[in-house]
Design a protein around this motif. Structure first.
Motif, mmCIF file in Angstrom:
data_model
loop_
_atom_site.group_PDB
_atom_site.id
_atom_site.type_symbol
_atom_site.label_atom_id
_atom_site.label_comp_id
_atom_site.label_asym_id
_atom_site.label_seq_id
_atom_site.Cartn_x
_atom_site.Cartn_y
_atom_site.Cartn_z
ATOM 1 N N ARG A 28 67.860 -0.924 61.883
ATOM 2 C CA ARG A 28 67.900 -1.044 60.532
ATOM 3 C C ARG A 28 67.463 0.326 59.865
ATOM 4 N NH1 ARG A 28 66.612 -6.318 61.437
ATOM 5 N NH2 ARG A 28 64.281 -5.895 60.646
ATOM 6 N N ARG A 32 69.664 2.828 57.807
ATOM 7 C CA ARG A 32 69.389 2.834 56.461
ATOM 8 C C ARG A 32 68.736 4.120 55.910
ATOM 9 N NH1 ARG A 32 65.449 -1.272 55.816
ATOM 10 N NH2 ARG A 32 64.070 0.353 56.013
ATOM 11 N N ASP A 33 67.620 4.620 56.722
ATOM 12 C CA ASP A 33 67.011 5.755 56.319
ATOM 13 C C ASP A 33 67.331 6.900 56.985
ATOM 14 O OD1 ASP A 33 65.843 3.921 54.387
ATOM 15 O OD2 ASP A 33 64.192 3.430 55.782
ATOM 16 N N GLU A 46 58.599 -3.364 58.999
ATOM 17 C CA GLU A 46 60.303 -4.049 58.900
ATOM 18 C C GLU A 46 60.320 -5.081 60.035
ATOM 19 O OE1 GLU A 46 64.399 -3.890 57.848
ATOM 20 O OE2 GLU A 46 62.704 -2.292 57.181
ATOM 21 N N ARG A 114 74.481 7.898 64.454
ATOM 22 C CA ARG A 114 73.153 8.437 63.472
ATOM 23 C C ARG A 114 72.506 9.228 64.980
ATOM 24 N NH1 ARG A 114 71.384 8.636 58.295
ATOM 25 N NH2 ARG A 114 72.366 6.592 58.013
#
Length: 159
Positions: A28, A32-33, A46, A114
């Motif tokens: 995640r 997300r980041d 998290e 990613r």
């Protein structure tokens, strides 16, 4: 009033369950980041666990990233294997079909994209190993699908 065992606030302590929470949290965070947001503190927060568990179970973020990459590679294999093998009549057609399948598998895996982006901007032994493993996945898949075609006399196999 005591909380019931089914309550989300009450969690059984289980190493496999905690490892899964940490891996899912890492995925995640990466999605997300991006990689700058991935560190032991954010992983623990998290996942809802103590930072010590990230070190104990994975030896830090590198261990988590290695596990995430292994899951991403398995996802790539599933996606590639779901692609029907075409009856290529030429090396050009085989290359076109294979490239389309590879791009489709990459598009279906944002996590792999990613990780690939991360490897473009940072060099590390871990990212080099992940790139090598992903390359091995593609090579194995290509070997299995490659038709037994003869190279035309004017052809360049490498090209």
């Amino acid at each position: 009033m005591a909380e019931s065992p089914a309550s989300p606030a009450v969690r059984l302590r289980s190493r496999p369950a905690t490892e899964a929470l940490i891996i899912e949290a890492g995925e995640r965070i990466l999605l997300r980041d991006g990689f700058p947001g991935l560190n032991v503190q954010t992983l623990a927060a998290e996942a809802g666990c103590d930072r010590k568990l990230v070190y104990r179970y994975f030896d830090g973020t590198d261990g988590v990233v290695a596990r995430i990459a292994a899951r991403a590679h398995a996802e790539l294999v599933r996606s590639l294997d779901a692609t029907p093998a075409a009856g290529s009549e030429s090396l050009r057609a085989f290359a076109r079909e294979s490239l389309s399948a590879w791009l489709g598998a990459l598009r279906a895996s944002p996590l792999t994209l990613r990780l690939m982006a991360w490897a473009l901007v940072e060099a590390s032994p871990l990212l080099n190993r992940i790139e090598g493993e992903r390359s091995a996945v593609l090579q194995a898949w290509m070997r299995e699908r490659r038709p037994r075609l003869r190279l035309p006399p004017s052809g360049d196999a490498v090209a």
